[in-house]
Design a protein around this motif. Structure first.
Motif, PDB file in Angstrom:
ATOM      1  N   GLU A 132       0.863  -1.355  -0.042  1.00 13.65           N
ATOM      2  CA  GLU A 132       0.037  -0.186   0.045  1.00 13.65           C
ATOM      3  C   GLU A 132       0.940   1.265  -0.013  1.00 13.65           C
ATOM      4  N   GLY A 133       0.484   2.159  -0.964  1.00 11.49           N
ATOM      5  CA  GLY A 133       1.111   3.383  -0.720  1.00 11.49           C
ATOM      6  C   GLY A 133       2.406   3.578  -1.444  1.00 11.49           C
ATOM      7  N   LYS A 134       3.114   2.336  -1.829  1.00 20.84           N
ATOM      8  CA  LYS A 134       4.359   2.364  -2.446  1.00 20.84           C
ATOM      9  C   LYS A 134       4.449   2.844  -4.077  1.00 20.84           C
ATOM     10  N   THR A 135       5.592   3.293  -4.412  1.00 17.81           N
ATOM     11  CA  THR A 135       5.338   3.583  -6.011  1.00 17.81           C
ATOM     12  C   THR A 135       5.758   2.053  -6.435  1.00 17.81           C
ATOM     13  N   PRO A 136       5.527   1.832  -7.779  1.00 19.97           N
ATOM     14  CA  PRO A 136       5.978   0.710  -8.389  1.00 19.97           C
ATOM     15  C   PRO A 136       7.529   0.528  -8.214  1.00 19.97           C
ATOM     16  N   GLU A 137       8.425   1.482  -8.285  1.00 20.93           N
ATOM     17  CA  GLU A 137       9.533   1.133  -7.969  1.00 20.93           C
ATOM     18  C   GLU A 137      10.155   0.821  -6.665  1.00 20.93           C
ATOM     19  N   GLU A 138       9.329   1.133  -5.623  1.00 22.35           N
ATOM     20  CA  GLU A 138       9.675   0.833  -4.398  1.00 22.35           C
ATOM     21  C   GLU A 138       9.278  -0.530  -4.235  1.00 22.35           C
ATOM     22  N   ILE A 139       8.036  -1.074  -4.776  1.00 25.47           N
ATOM     23  CA  ILE A 139       7.300  -2.178  -4.787  1.00 25.47           C
ATOM     24  C   ILE A 139       8.459  -3.312  -5.185  1.00 25.47           C
ATOM     25  N   ARG A 140       8.958  -2.899  -6.383  1.00 28.94           N
ATOM     26  CA  ARG A 140      10.014  -3.796  -7.200  1.00 28.94           C
ATOM     27  C   ARG A 140      11.157  -4.168  -6.176  1.00 28.94           C
ATOM     28  N   GLU A 141      11.523  -3.068  -5.648  1.00 27.40           N
ATOM     29  CA  GLU A 141      12.819  -3.397  -4.760  1.00 27.40           C
ATOM     30  C   GLU A 141      12.405  -4.256  -3.456  1.00 27.40           C
ATOM     31  N   THR A 142      11.342  -3.932  -2.816  1.00 27.01           N
ATOM     32  CA  THR A 142      10.983  -4.656  -1.557  1.00 27.01           C
ATOM     33  C   THR A 142      10.841  -6.121  -1.920  1.00 27.01           C
ATOM     34  N   PHE A 143      10.199  -6.391  -3.239  1.00 25.70           N
ATOM     35  CA  PHE A 143       9.903  -7.765  -3.400  1.00 25.70           C
ATOM     36  C   PHE A 143      10.864  -8.344  -4.329  1.00 25.70           C
ATOM     37  N   HIS A 144      11.958  -7.849  -4.833  1.00 28.12           N
ATOM     38  CA  HIS A 144      12.757  -8.293  -5.857  1.00 28.12           C
ATOM     39  C   HIS A 144      12.029  -8.715  -7.054  1.00 28.12           C
ATOM     40  N   LEU A 145      11.292  -7.682  -7.796  1.00 30.65           N
ATOM     41  CA  LEU A 145      10.570  -8.134  -8.937  1.00 30.65           C
ATOM     42  C   LEU A 145      11.196  -7.487 -10.157  1.00 30.65           C
ATOM     43  N   PRO A 146      11.205  -8.192 -11.282  1.00 29.98           N
ATOM     44  CA  PRO A 146      11.806  -7.766 -12.450  1.00 29.98           C
ATOM     45  C   PRO A 146      10.903  -6.469 -13.058  1.00 29.98           C
ATOM     46  N   ASP A 147      11.621  -5.445 -13.821  1.00 32.65           N
ATOM     47  CA  ASP A 147      10.849  -4.347 -14.381  1.00 32.65           C
ATOM     48  C   ASP A 147      10.671  -4.810 -15.918  1.00 32.65           C
ATOM     49  N   ASP A 148       9.870  -5.525 -15.965  1.00 28.93           N
ATOM     50  CA  ASP A 148       9.535  -6.212 -17.338  1.00 28.93           C
ATOM     51  C   ASP A 148       8.181  -5.612 -18.133  1.00 28.93           C
ATOM     52  N   LEU A 149       7.927  -4.731 -17.853  1.00 33.53           N
ATOM     53  CA  LEU A 149       6.837  -4.048 -18.559  1.00 33.53           C
ATOM     54  C   LEU A 149       7.309  -2.856 -19.506  1.00 33.53           C
ATOM     55  N   THR A 150       6.847  -2.870 -20.772  1.00 30.33           N
ATOM     56  CA  THR A 150       7.308  -1.814 -21.748  1.00 30.33           C
ATOM     57  C   THR A 150       6.664  -0.415 -20.978  1.00 30.33           C
ATOM     58  N   GLU A 151       7.459   0.660 -21.796  1.00 31.80           N
ATOM     59  CA  GLU A 151       6.680   1.941 -21.457  1.00 31.80           C
ATOM     60  C   GLU A 151       5.420   2.223 -21.549  1.00 31.80           C
ATOM     61  N   GLU A 152       5.092   1.724 -22.818  1.00 33.72           N
ATOM     62  CA  GLU A 152       3.584   1.753 -23.242  1.00 33.72           C
ATOM     63  C   GLU A 152       2.657   1.164 -22.458  1.00 33.72           C
ATOM     64  N   GLU A 153       2.997  -0.111 -21.694  1.00 30.58           N
ATOM     65  CA  GLU A 153       2.323  -0.845 -21.230  1.00 30.58           C
ATOM     66  C   GLU A 153       2.028  -0.226 -19.862  1.00 30.58           C
ATOM     67  N   LYS A 154       3.148   0.265 -19.298  1.00 26.58           N
ATOM     68  CA  LYS A 154       3.062   0.890 -18.059  1.00 26.58           C
ATOM     69  C   LYS A 154       2.133   2.092 -18.131  1.00 26.58           C
ATOM     70  N   LEU A 155       2.023   3.010 -18.983  1.00 27.96           N
ATOM     71  CA  LEU A 155       0.928   3.886 -19.238  1.00 27.96           C
ATOM     72  C   LEU A 155      -0.482   3.505 -19.343  1.00 27.96           C
ATOM     73  N   GLU A 156      -0.577   2.371 -20.086  1.00 30.07           N
ATOM     74  CA  GLU A 156      -1.809   2.014 -20.321  1.00 30.07           C
ATOM     75  C   GLU A 156      -1.947   0.464 -19.863  1.00 30.07           C
ATOM     76  N   PRO A 157      -2.122   0.344 -18.774  1.00 31.15           N
ATOM     77  CA  PRO A 157      -2.258  -1.081 -18.240  1.00 31.15           C
ATOM     78  C   PRO A 157      -2.576  -2.100 -18.941  1.00 31.15           C
ATOM     79  N   LEU A 158      -3.934  -2.084 -19.578  1.00 32.50           N
ATOM     80  CA  LEU A 158      -4.323  -3.289 -20.438  1.00 32.50           C
ATOM     81  C   LEU A 158      -5.231  -2.793 -21.168  1.00 32.50           C
ATOM     82  N   LYS A 159      -5.207  -3.210 -22.365  1.00 30.11           N
ATOM     83  CA  LYS A 159      -6.064  -2.798 -23.577  1.00 30.11           C
ATOM     84  C   LYS A 159      -7.398  -3.388 -23.262  1.00 30.11           C
TER      85      LYS A 159
END
Lengths: 343, 345
Positions: A132-159
């Motif tokens: 809760e309340g964390k930015t995506p970057e912070e979440i990735r750090e906390t849970f050791h997750l890969p940053d594998d979404l394209t910029e386009e996908e980040k802006l527009e989550p799902l078609k």
């Protein structure tokens, strides 16, 4: 059952144990009342009678490794005692979840597979609080997750398209093809070798997606095969020219009727790999464009196209969305919506 | 987790294939890496596959605890598997924006509320994310009575929730007739709506009649006079469930409803301020006891909820608020309840 007898009179010496086996093969014994606190184990014992001896240990689900199991048993051991007050239980829970995120995730998944709902609740709540309340970057750090979404996908989550895997893949493939075409036009002196490698990877990927058996062989072997089949593909040129025409026509607008009628004509219903797909030629320039077109066509042929209108709508939807900037200020957003409304 | 295992498994399988395909399509250039990864997935042992399933299941369980507003902080932008979990359809059956209010002030001229820009943008952001992640799966939407949607926001939502069945939308100030009609036209499967009392309700009822063949449940949050009653009776003759609770209700309207809605099964007039308005110069009077004629007419209903007790808190509040309940004064969430279970959110 003997268990109910045991419940009435149970001197310490006669305590019964349940045998549990984790996927790594190790077996351990646990006090019966502790084990019975887990619904899944409880059901196993009652329905199959397993667990009463070492040879008939209850096999636990894969997600339960020994370390997590001991955590879970600690939890069960504490909570199965009826006399505890709510305050005690709460404070135990609070201390219990103070572990690192990796173990917390493993614990959630293991508790889920054992259907231990109170523990799933507890751990899920803890993880939710961490997210809760964390930015995506912070979440990735906390849970050791890969940053594998394209910029386009980040802006527009799902078609907002139909819940259909194949249509989405087609959309994406069109997008890629269009991009590639643009890039190729820009860089006229692109290495032929490079292109060939790219093409092959697409073939492999797409035939894997279709469940083809090109994948188990490595890329080199596939390359070899393609070279041998090149002769066959010359006969396919007339077809590719035809395709090229269509593709060029609709290179500007994906949702054009010509394209869609082509799709409607293709009545291939299967999504299975076909030999001709692997025959895809890796011809050199100047047939590069035809090559890309043919791939798109072949891929489209794979799709079950019994929603022609929907496809048209979706493809034009996809096109619309690429129009205009994605701005987050009030006016920008409203303008975007009005454009969508005018559709 | 009371989620059906089979359908979750099916969804997981689909998600798996999609995740694999997405990854593949994304990185054309990375030939050997991708092929390697795909090979691993093809003949990977059950443990690896289970791990991915686990991630999805557990993530959905965690995300279940977030409201739509929480997703605006970027949970769906973390990584591809999280994004997939964020759009799991179990999370998006109901879009509950019942905690989201507009930052507004009342103004003395139409539309009688003014909403600040920032609050409007926040709503837009939330709607955009919710519509994006829900993928057309939403079947119930709840808006707060102080959340003032505009036409374009309403239509944006309507466009992306074609399977909507239940709608709670009590704040119409900033919407126009055209906008509302356009939205209703996109909701062919609408079954239930909670709306405010409006001056000219006929057009809404008519639009519903034309487009929503399965519409059977209506709740009006506001006074019900003869015009409203006649609109309902004329355009929604097949209505089965009607709630008019906690509002001013004119006797002639009540009688018309009881007489003319032949298919009505459930009627809720609990805590209503019952008004009898005989022709002038006779004074308007409030009545508490339902007379025999009304009781007799109501006896054919499967369920008839009524409460007009002096001691009832809600009845008193309705009287104090002169028949138009000021829900903002009372307990959080009280406005969403209803004696009729299917209209209680």
């Amino acid at each position: 059952m003997s268990e109910s007898d045991m419940a009435i009179v149970k001197p310490e010496a006669m305590k019964s144990f349940i045998w549990l086996q984790t996927t790594d093969g190790s077996i351990q014994q646990v006090e019966e009342e502790v084990a019975m606190f887990c619904p899944m184990i409880c059901r196993e014992i009652i329905q199959t009678g397993m667990g009463s001896s070492k040879n008939f240990a209850i096999s636990l689900p894969q997600r339960v490794n020994p370390a997590t199991l001991s955590l879970i048993l600690d939890y069960c051991r504490f909570h199965q005692v009826p006399g505890r007050s709510n305050k005690e239980r709460k404070s135990f829970d609070e201390k219990f979840i103070r572990i690192d995120t990796k173990r917390l995730c493993e614990l959630t998944s293991a508790a889920d597979s054992l259907q231990l709902k109170p523990l799933v609740d507890l751990t899920s709540r803890a993880l939710a609080r961490m997210i809760e309340g964390k930015t995506p970057e912070e979440i990735r750090e906390t849970f050791h997750l890969p940053d594998d979404l394209t910029e386009e996908e980040k802006l527009e989550p799902l078609k907002n398209t139909a819940d259909d895997l194949r249509i989405r893949l087609l959309n994406r493939l069109y997008a890629r093809k269009r991009k590639e075409l643009k890039e190729k036009e820009k860089l006229k002196n692109v290495e032929v070798e490079e292109e060939r490698v790219d093409e092959r990877s697409v073939d492999d990927l797409l035939s894997f997606i279709n469940g083809g058996d090109g994948v188990s062989k490595d890329a080199r072997t596939a390359k070899h095969k393609k070279k041998n089949r090149r002769r066959k593909d010359h006969s396919k040129d007339p077809l590719s020219n035809n395709v090229n025409e269509n593709h060029n026509k609709e290179a500007d607008s994906v949702g054009s009727p010509s394209k869609n009628s082509k799709l409607q004509d293709l009545s291939d219903n299967t999504f299975a790999p076909k030999a001709d797909f692997e025959d895809l030629d890796d011809e050199l320039d100047p047939a590069m464009k035809e090559e890309l077109d043919r791939e798109v066509e072949d891929f489209a042929r794979r799709l079950n196209s019994d929603w022609p209108e929907r496809m048209q709508e979706i493809l034009s939807l996809g096109q619309d969305r690429r129009l205009g900037p994605i701005s987050m200020n009030g006016n920008g957003c409203l303008q975007r919506y009005s454009r969508l409304d005018q559709r | 987790m009371n989620l059906s295992f089979d359908s979750r498994k099916r969804q997981r399988d689909r998600n798996k294939v999609e995740a694999a395909a997405e990854k593949a399509v994304q990185s054309f250039g990375n030939c050997s890496q991708i092929v390697g990864k795909l090979v691993k997935m093809e003949d990977c042992n059950p443990t690896v596959r289970q791990w991915e399933d686990m991630i999805q299941d557990c993530l959905v369980e965690i995300f279940r605890r977030f409201s739509a507003v929480d997703f605006t902080s970027g949970i769906a932008e973390v990584c591809s598997s999280w994004r997939l979990a964020c759009s799991d359809q179990f999370l998006w059956r109901t879009l509950d924006l019942g905690q989201l209010k507009s930052n507004f002030i009342k103004i003395p001229y139409a539309p009688y509320v003014w909403v600040d820009d920032r609050s409007n943008q926040q709503l837009t952001r939330v709607l955009k994310i919710a519509m994006g992640l829900s993928r057309g799966n939403i079947s119930c939407i709840i808006f707060h009575f102080n959340l003032y949607l505009m036409d374009n926001q309403l239509i944006y939502v309507a466009n992306r929730c074609p399977r909507l069945k239940q709608l709670v939308i009590p704040a119409w100030n900033r919407m126009t007739k055209g906008g509302i009609c356009k939205a209703i036209r996109m909701w062919g499967e609408l079954e239930s709506m909670t709306m405010p009392s409006i001056r000219d309700p006929a057009y809404v009822m008519d639009e519903i009649r034309l487009n929503c063949k399965n519409f059977t449940q209506l709740k009006i949050m506001g006074p019900c006079n003869i015009f409203l009653a006649s609109s309902i009776v004329t355009f929604l003759p097949k209505l089965k469930v009607l709630s008019l609770r906690c509002s001013k209700l004119f006797k002639e309207a009540l009688v018309m409803i009881l007489d003319s809605l032949e298919h009505l099964e459930v009627l809720n007039i609990s805590h209503c301020l019952l008004i009898e308005a005989p022709p002038p110069p006779a004074p308007v009077r409030v009545f508490r006891e339902l007379d025999e004629a009304i009781v007799e007419k109501a006896s054919r209903l499967r369920e008839f909820f009524h409460c007009q007790r002096a001691s009832c808190v809600l009845c008193q509040r309705t009287i104090n608020d002169d028949g138009l309940m000021r829900w903002y004064k009372y307990e959080e969430g009280l406005w969403r309840t209803d004696e009729v279970i299917s209209l209680s959110f």
